[in-house]
Design a protein around this motif. Sequence first.
Motif, mmCIF file in Angstrom:
data_model
loop_
_atom_site.group_PDB
_atom_site.id
_atom_site.type_symbol
_atom_site.label_atom_id
_atom_site.label_comp_id
_atom_site.label_asym_id
_atom_site.label_seq_id
_atom_site.Cartn_x
_atom_site.Cartn_y
_atom_site.Cartn_z
ATOM 1 N N MET A 1 41.885 2.707 -43.406
ATOM 2 C CA MET A 1 42.925 2.752 -42.167
ATOM 3 C C MET A 1 42.221 3.690 -41.168
ATOM 4 O O MET A 1 41.847 5.004 -41.577
ATOM 5 C CB MET A 1 44.162 3.032 -42.562
ATOM 6 N N GLN A 2 42.131 3.339 -39.917
ATOM 7 C CA GLN A 2 41.561 4.329 -38.812
ATOM 8 C C GLN A 2 42.861 5.374 -38.504
ATOM 9 O O GLN A 2 44.110 4.606 -38.371
ATOM 10 C CB GLN A 2 40.933 3.467 -37.576
ATOM 11 N N ARG A 3 42.594 6.414 -38.021
ATOM 12 C CA ARG A 3 43.876 7.321 -37.638
ATOM 13 C C ARG A 3 43.188 7.898 -36.350
ATOM 14 O O ARG A 3 42.231 8.507 -36.410
ATOM 15 C CB ARG A 3 44.085 8.720 -38.955
ATOM 16 N N TRP A 4 44.448 8.062 -35.437
ATOM 17 C CA TRP A 4 44.171 8.348 -34.268
ATOM 18 C C TRP A 4 45.042 9.301 -33.623
ATOM 19 O O TRP A 4 46.110 8.943 -33.863
ATOM 20 C CB TRP A 4 43.891 7.273 -33.088
ATOM 21 N N ARG A 5 44.732 10.447 -33.112
ATOM 22 C CA ARG A 5 45.489 11.486 -32.715
ATOM 23 C C ARG A 5 45.626 11.563 -31.191
ATOM 24 O O ARG A 5 44.508 12.215 -30.507
ATOM 25 C CB ARG A 5 45.011 12.800 -33.211
ATOM 26 N N GLY A 6 46.280 10.660 -30.634
ATOM 27 C CA GLY A 6 46.505 10.699 -29.107
ATOM 28 C C GLY A 6 45.467 9.210 -28.483
ATOM 29 O O GLY A 6 44.793 9.005 -29.331
ATOM 30 N N LEU A 7 45.698 8.778 -27.418
ATOM 31 C CA LEU A 7 45.387 7.706 -26.753
ATOM 32 C C LEU A 7 43.952 7.845 -26.699
ATOM 33 O O LEU A 7 43.285 6.733 -26.657
ATOM 34 C CB LEU A 7 46.042 7.602 -25.395
ATOM 35 N N GLU A 8 43.364 9.058 -26.313
ATOM 36 C CA GLU A 8 41.843 9.354 -25.943
ATOM 37 C C GLU A 8 40.962 8.925 -27.244
ATOM 38 O O GLU A 8 39.931 8.431 -27.089
ATOM 39 C CB GLU A 8 41.751 10.483 -25.520
ATOM 40 N N ASP A 9 41.809 8.865 -28.403
ATOM 41 C CA ASP A 9 40.945 8.616 -29.750
ATOM 42 C C ASP A 9 41.004 7.197 -29.937
ATOM 43 O O ASP A 9 40.115 6.723 -30.814
ATOM 44 C CB ASP A 9 41.666 9.165 -30.829
#
Length: 316
Positions: A1-9
């Motif tokens: 699973m991908q994990r993004w911290r903020g829209l820019e990720d």
Amino acid sequence: MQRWRGLEDIPQDWGRSVVTIGSYDGVHRGHQLIIGRAVARARELGVPAVVVTFDPHPSEVVRPGSHPPLLAPHHRRAELMAELGVDALLILPFTTEFSKLSPADFVVKVLVDKLHARVVVEGPNFRFGHKAAGNVAFLTELGATYDYEVDVIDLYVSGEAGGGEPFSSTLTRRLVAEGDVAGAAEILGRPHRVEGVVVRGAQRGRELGFPTANVETLPHTAIPADGVYAGWLHAQDEAMPAAISVGTNPQFDGTERTVEAYAIDRVGLDLYGLHVAVDFLAFVRGQAKFDSIDELLVAMADDVKRSRELIEADGA
């Protein structure tokens, strides 16, 4: 699973996706219905399933000091969501500026421009945007403009926990605070878990023949009521049956609440400095102060015996 911290990720070439939004603290059985539906719709459409959540909890920003006790830290929620088949988790930093986004701006900036939502799956009482002004009807209305569908499902499940109240994070927190960890487990679909690093305490347990792992819990953790519980101590990829003490240690006039886990039938464990998890399976007894150390030792031996029995009964 991908994990993004903020829209820019979010990757620049991210395509269409099925999205669900919420705090999802605890990922309880009601949450599992919504997330499960999002994953199912994503598989039908051949696109990824994305969960959008927030850090810190929105209430802490909107009403400072009102942060609720957390049933699961973000890394634990991510593990549980991955088990449900979620493809990506977007954690949005919830700032004062972000809290002022209108519902329409939230939809455009997050769902349309970044996640390219094809379907948005939510419960009937979902609210979003500045002052929680957005609701499912508004979300659906914008879907006609921005080419996404809204799938609303009833997340309400009920059972014996809380006297039949619909399952929710709020009810789960209340049951944990009352020491009803069995009721909390019914809602969660698994035992309530507390995590943290093992630190050196007064080491009285070691002196008394019951060495415990003193767990320095994570901030805002939902900790059960003072007392003794049966459960599990997870350390170094091993689950060990445990008798767990929560409280201020009134026998020795303690003032600081601690969570201490005694690994039953284990000798020579050295867990200092390790990140561990403690699962609460069943309530054994409330916190008490005894007339003598001998009485305390008898009670502790009985706590271990009772904990062992409850753990074995649960596994039967």
